[in-house]
Design a protein around this motif. Structure first.
Motif, mmCIF file in Angstrom:
data_model
loop_
_atom_site.group_PDB
_atom_site.id
_atom_site.type_symbol
_atom_site.label_atom_id
_atom_site.label_comp_id
_atom_site.label_asym_id
_atom_site.label_seq_id
_atom_site.Cartn_x
_atom_site.Cartn_y
_atom_site.Cartn_z
ATOM 1 N N THR A 1 -15.463 7.258 -6.561
ATOM 2 C CA THR A 1 -14.334 6.798 -5.742
ATOM 3 C C THR A 1 -13.330 5.994 -6.549
ATOM 4 O OG1 THR A 1 -15.730 6.759 -3.760
ATOM 5 C CG2 THR A 1 -13.725 5.447 -3.685
ATOM 6 N N CYS A 2 -13.753 5.432 -7.661
ATOM 7 C CA CYS A 2 -12.920 4.512 -8.431
ATOM 8 C C CYS A 2 -11.540 5.087 -8.732
ATOM 9 C CB CYS A 2 -13.631 4.139 -9.734
ATOM 10 S SG CYS A 2 -12.680 3.053 -10.817
ATOM 11 N N CYS A 3 -11.474 6.349 -9.152
ATOM 12 C CA CYS A 3 -10.194 6.917 -9.591
ATOM 13 C C CYS A 3 -9.528 7.802 -8.544
ATOM 14 C CB CYS A 3 -10.392 7.701 -10.892
ATOM 15 S SG CYS A 3 -10.801 6.624 -12.288
ATOM 16 N N VAL A 4 -10.023 7.804 -7.313
ATOM 17 C CA VAL A 4 -9.389 8.566 -6.238
ATOM 18 C C VAL A 4 -8.151 7.805 -5.766
ATOM 19 C CG1 VAL A 4 -9.672 9.441 -3.893
ATOM 20 C CG2 VAL A 4 -11.571 9.581 -5.524
ATOM 21 N N SER A 5 -7.020 8.489 -5.669
ATOM 22 C CA SER A 5 -5.790 7.829 -5.242
ATOM 23 C C SER A 5 -5.735 7.743 -3.719
ATOM 24 C CB SER A 5 -4.561 8.569 -5.765
ATOM 25 O OG SER A 5 -4.427 9.826 -5.145
ATOM 26 N N VAL A 6 -5.202 6.629 -3.240
ATOM 27 C CA VAL A 6 -5.117 6.381 -1.800
ATOM 28 C C VAL A 6 -3.782 5.706 -1.505
ATOM 29 C CG1 VAL A 6 -7.613 6.178 -1.476
ATOM 30 C CG2 VAL A 6 -6.268 4.142 -2.042
ATOM 31 N N GLN A 7 -3.392 5.713 -0.227
ATOM 32 C CA GLN A 7 -2.188 5.016 0.200
ATOM 33 C C GLN A 7 -2.458 3.515 0.229
ATOM 34 O OE1 GLN A 7 0.307 7.830 0.103
ATOM 35 N NE2 GLN A 7 1.075 6.243 1.496
ATOM 36 N N VAL A 8 -1.572 2.748 -0.419
ATOM 37 C CA VAL A 8 -1.728 1.294 -0.451
ATOM 38 C C VAL A 8 -0.365 0.658 -0.168
ATOM 39 C CG1 VAL A 8 -3.613 1.435 -2.108
ATOM 40 C CG2 VAL A 8 -1.278 1.073 -2.928
ATOM 41 N N PRO A 9 -0.335 -0.583 0.310
ATOM 42 C CA PRO A 9 0.946 -1.260 0.551
ATOM 43 C C PRO A 9 1.692 -1.514 -0.754
ATOM 44 C CG PRO A 9 -0.868 -2.373 1.679
ATOM 45 C CD PRO A 9 -1.486 -1.394 0.741
ATOM 46 N N VAL A 10 3.004 -1.408 -0.718
ATOM 47 C CA VAL A 10 3.823 -1.715 -1.895
ATOM 48 C C VAL A 10 3.818 -3.219 -2.152
ATOM 49 C CG1 VAL A 10 6.161 -1.697 -2.831
ATOM 50 C CG2 VAL A 10 5.285 0.315 -1.622
ATOM 51 N N GLU A 11 3.973 -4.022 -1.103
ATOM 52 C CA GLU A 11 3.958 -5.478 -1.226
ATOM 53 C C GLU A 11 2.524 -5.974 -1.177
ATOM 54 O OE1 GLU A 11 6.538 -7.354 -1.869
ATOM 55 O OE2 GLU A 11 7.931 -5.660 -1.818
ATOM 56 N N GLN A 12 2.162 -6.814 -2.145
ATOM 57 C CA GLN A 12 0.798 -7.319 -2.224
ATOM 58 C C GLN A 12 0.827 -8.841 -2.278
ATOM 59 O OE1 GLN A 12 -1.246 -5.481 -5.511
ATOM 60 N NE2 GLN A 12 -0.571 -3.422 -4.970
ATOM 61 N N ASP A 13 0.865 -9.450 -1.127
ATOM 62 C CA ASP A 13 0.933 -10.903 -1.055
ATOM 63 C C ASP A 13 -0.470 -11.500 -1.057
ATOM 64 O OD1 ASP A 13 3.724 -10.895 -0.864
ATOM 65 O OD2 ASP A 13 3.639 -10.539 1.306
ATOM 66 N N VAL A 14 -0.546 -12.776 -1.418
ATOM 67 C CA VAL A 14 -1.794 -13.518 -1.271
ATOM 68 C C VAL A 14 -2.106 -13.627 0.215
ATOM 69 C CG1 VAL A 14 -2.891 -15.765 -1.614
ATOM 70 C CG2 VAL A 14 -1.416 -14.814 -3.397
ATOM 71 N N PRO A 15 -3.371 -13.463 0.615
ATOM 72 C CA PRO A 15 -3.702 -13.551 2.046
ATOM 73 C C PRO A 15 -3.190 -14.841 2.663
ATOM 74 C CG PRO A 15 -5.606 -12.795 0.785
ATOM 75 C CD PRO A 15 -4.556 -13.173 -0.206
ATOM 76 N N ALA A 16 -2.525 -14.702 3.774
ATOM 77 C CA ALA A 16 -1.967 -15.873 4.450
ATOM 78 C C ALA A 16 -3.093 -16.724 5.035
ATOM 79 C CB ALA A 16 -1.023 -15.428 5.561
ATOM 80 N N PRO A 17 -2.994 -18.051 4.894
ATOM 81 C CA PRO A 17 -4.015 -18.901 5.514
ATOM 82 C C PRO A 17 -3.937 -18.797 7.024
ATOM 83 C CG PRO A 17 -2.173 -20.216 4.724
ATOM 84 C CD PRO A 17 -1.930 -18.808 4.244
ATOM 85 N N CYS A 18 -5.071 -18.919 7.650
ATOM 86 C CA CYS A 18 -5.057 -18.902 9.109
ATOM 87 C C CYS A 18 -4.457 -20.213 9.602
ATOM 88 C CB CYS A 18 -6.475 -18.705 9.657
ATOM 89 S SG CYS A 18 -7.675 -19.928 9.109
ATOM 90 N N GLY A 19 -3.511 -20.132 10.509
ATOM 91 C CA GLY A 19 -2.856 -21.330 11.008
ATOM 92 C C GLY A 19 -3.682 -22.017 12.080
ATOM 93 N N SER A 20 -3.314 -23.251 12.366
ATOM 94 C CA SER A 20 -4.019 -24.028 13.377
ATOM 95 C C SER A 20 -3.449 -23.761 14.762
ATOM 96 C CB SER A 20 -3.899 -25.520 13.067
ATOM 97 O OG SER A 20 -4.500 -25.840 11.849
ATOM 98 N N ASP A 21 -4.283 -23.897 15.762
ATOM 99 C CA ASP A 21 -3.815 -23.889 17.144
ATOM 100 C C ASP A 21 -3.004 -25.163 17.359
ATOM 101 O OD1 ASP A 21 -4.280 -25.029 20.030
ATOM 102 O OD2 ASP A 21 -4.555 -22.859 20.194
ATOM 103 N N PRO A 22 -1.724 -25.060 17.712
ATOM 104 C CA PRO A 22 -0.872 -26.258 17.768
ATOM 105 C C PRO A 22 -1.330 -27.289 18.789
ATOM 106 C CG PRO A 22 0.257 -24.337 18.682
ATOM 107 C CD PRO A 22 -0.983 -23.826 18.037
ATOM 108 N N ILE A 23 -1.841 -26.845 19.918
ATOM 109 C CA ILE A 23 -2.283 -27.796 20.942
ATOM 110 C C ILE A 23 -3.535 -28.536 20.485
ATOM 111 C CG2 ILE A 23 -3.141 -28.009 23.304
ATOM 112 C CD1 ILE A 23 -1.356 -25.640 24.058
ATOM 113 N N GLN A 24 -4.494 -27.771 19.922
ATOM 114 C CA GLN A 24 -5.717 -28.392 19.406
ATOM 115 C C GLN A 24 -5.400 -29.341 18.252
ATOM 116 O OE1 GLN A 24 -9.331 -27.591 20.242
ATOM 117 N NE2 GLN A 24 -8.240 -27.137 22.135
ATOM 118 N N LEU A 25 -4.482 -28.924 17.384
ATOM 119 C CA LEU A 25 -4.102 -29.769 16.254
ATOM 120 C C LEU A 25 -3.489 -31.080 16.740
ATOM 121 C CD1 LEU A 25 -3.608 -30.239 13.222
ATOM 122 C CD2 LEU A 25 -1.474 -28.945 13.464
ATOM 123 N N GLN A 26 -2.569 -30.992 17.689
ATOM 124 C CA GLN A 26 -1.917 -32.194 18.216
ATOM 125 C C GLN A 26 -2.936 -33.134 18.864
ATOM 126 O OE1 GLN A 26 1.030 -31.367 21.215
ATOM 127 N NE2 GLN A 26 1.961 -33.391 21.084
#
Length: 566
Positions: A171-196
């Motif tokens: 599987t290593c060299c099999v080509s597949v569809q991948v996203p053009v943009e490769q960002d660092v995974p976004a951190p999960c945000g806090s619930d604003p009410i719980q945070l407050q």
């Protein structure tokens, strides 16, 4: 927008995006094509190790400084060899990406009876093993490889724990569809009410508190919270103590540093300071046996603010979906905006600081040779910015209660407590931060577990200082049971002679120390190492740091009750 790339290429690109620059491991027939790809890829390197266990330890040591690292093994035999180290990374909260080159997918589908398997057609058993010790797992197949890579690597990034990927050899060299943009995974945000709500609860407690204290654990370093916690401690002038698992979380030269908290194993003043605190702010606190004086901690549970990575508990109130970085940022902002909580309201909070014991005298004519004198001398040998590694045993007991200079990084494994961990971890920490001085303290029993990896350190041309404490056996175990028992004996190697066997004779400076004058001479030569320095220290079988016999007695009582060894 998408484009086409091979599965292996996309995996490497995503690893590099997260900051992985080294993949540790051992070649095997199922991972060779991926290794060929690594060889052709700029910006990432394969670091060969003597075995898979050591490779995963090295990746762990690397990740503790760089934030994340990776291991590559071959299926079955390699996976299970590395599993104990990966479990240690899980227990200690270290982000290690475990990649296994597995048999071709057509063989898995046909349940072919292949080598490195149990020859029963079962290709799910290794995955089932790793599911117990990782936070996400996947076998990469062309139809969903890109999504699975992002899902699994994102889990490691967010949770700071290991993950497991199987890469079939075809599987290593099999080509597949991948996203053009490769960002660092976004951190999960806090619930604003719980945070407050959490911020309001904490601020109310702080406003009423007269004797607050911080208790810090490994979470502070793993989630890169040092600046935030340090600022909060300064804003409110609140003193802090760390658990052994969080040693070095904040600068130990700070006037607010109280020492290492471990229940009744703490300094008496610190034990009382925490016991009587009316507001205890815990960051990632976990009270495990060996770091809590065997659960002898004592404080008012209603005064405890238990802040974890993704939730917070204040006394009996729980706030879910609150990310620790968001919470600290919100508290700091609130303190700066509100003048009703002023540092003067807790200005006397640091008045109960626990003094750090002065080092023992090191005069060569008056100080007898032994571990108490050795460790007192090492306190003065440490300097700002050192990376200090302490293997489980007498080294960890001594160094845990030693005050580190500013900007030091302390690496140990007090929860999983695998002896031998730190020698391969040294290779990883050296690769992650080659410009710093690295000091390894390891006992002879621990060293024999992973001694082969010394050759990898020498091969790379690194220049650490290694202190080998030769007690001729398992001193910690002797302190618990079997002081003279044969099961605590090991072969007495010519330790200082090993670097000359593993590399050219001049690759390392090898010294033997059996007295204070010899130690002074060795430390002078090791002050600014120009090559690897290996110092073998001769001690008696029951020679240990101050407090080691009490530690052994506590373990014996907890494990065996009233059993007296008779």
């Amino acid at each position: 927008m998408t484009t086409r790339k091979s599965v292996g290429t996309y995996l490497l690109e995503r690893l590099m995006k997260l900051g992985v620059r080294r993949i540790y491991g051992v070649p095997g027939d199922y991972n060779l094509e991926f290794l060929e790809l690594i060889e052709r890829t700029e910006g990432i390197a394969f670091i060969g190790n003597c075995n898979e266990l050591n490779a995963a330890y090295a990746a762990d040591g690397d990740a503790r400084l760089s934030g994340i690292s990776a291991v590559l093994t071959t299926y079955g035999v390699g996976d299970l060899s590395a599993l104990s180290a990966v479990a240690g990374s899980y227990a200690e909260g270290v982000a290690v990406i475990m990649i296994s080159g597995v048999p071709p997918q057509h063989a898995i589908t046909q349940r072919a009876l292949l080598h490195h398997t149990l020859a029963d057609g079962n290709y799910e058993n290794i995955m089932a093993c790793y599911a117990q010790f990782t936070v996400a797992q996947a076998r990469l197949l062309p139809q969903d490889a890109a999504g699975e890579i992002d899902r699994v690597l994102g889990a490691a990034w967010r949770e700071k724990r290991p993950v497991y990927l199987q890469l079939p050899s075809d599987t290593c060299c099999v080509s597949v569809q991948v996203p053009v943009e490769q960002d660092v995974p976004a951190p999960c945000g806090s619930d604003p009410i719980q945070l407050q709500a959490a911020v309001a609860n904490i601020m109310e407690r702080l406003a009423k508190a007269t004797q607050p204290v911080f208790l810090l654990d490994a979470l502070v370093r793993r989630f890169d919270l040092r600046e935030r916690v340090g600022e909060l401690s300064r804003l409110l002038d609140i003193p802090f103590a760390t658990l052994a698992t969080g040693k070095g979380a904040l600068c130990e030269t700070s006037p607010n540093y109280l020492g290492i908290y471990g229940g009744k194993a703490s300094a008496p003043e610190l034990y009382e300071r925490v016991r009587t605190a009316d507001c205890i702010i815990g960051l990632g606190v976990r009270f495990v046996d060996a770091t809590s004086g065997y659960f002898s901690y004592a404080f008012d549970p209603d005064a405890f603010i238990n802040i974890q990575a993704f939730d917070t508990r204040c006394g009996m109130d729980t706030f879910l979906g609150v990310v620790v970085a968001d919470l600290l940022d919100a508290i700091i902002a609130t303190i700066k905006d509100r003048r009703d909580v002023h540092p003067s309201s807790v200005a006397d909070a640091a008045s109960g600081q626990v003094p750090v014991p002065a080092p023992l005298p090191v005069g060569q004519d008056v100080t007898p040779w032994g571990q108490p004198a050795f460790w007192a001398r090492i306190q003065a040998f440490l300097r700002q910015g050192d990376v200090v590694l302490a293997d489980n045993g007498t080294s960890l007991v001594a160094l845990t209660h030693m005050r580190l200079p500013a900007e030091c990084h302390f690496i140990s494994q007090p929860v999983w407590a695998a002896i031998g961990y730190t020698l391969p971890a040294l290779l990883g920490s050296l690769n992650a931060s080659p410009d710093r001085r690295h000091l390894l303290f390891i006992g002879d029993g621990s060293f024999q577990m992973t001694a082969q990896e010394l050759s990898s350190v020498l091969r790379a041309g690194h220049k650490p200082v290694i202190f080998l404490l030769n007690n001729r056996g398992y001193t910690i175990e002797r302190m618990i049971l079997g002081e003279t028992a044969a099961y605590n004996d090991i072969a007495n190697w010519d330790y200082a002679g090993l670097p000359g066997v593993m590399a050219q004779q001049d690759a390392a400076l090898c010294l033997r120390v059996n007295s204070m004058p010899e130690l002074e001479d060795a430390l002078k030569q090791a002050q600014d190492p120009q090559r690897l320095v290996f110092i073998e220290l001769g001690f008696g079988p029951m020679d240990g740091p101050v407090g080691i016999s009490n530690f052994g007695g506590a373990v014996r009582h907890y494990d065996y009750g009233a059993f007296d060894g008779g």
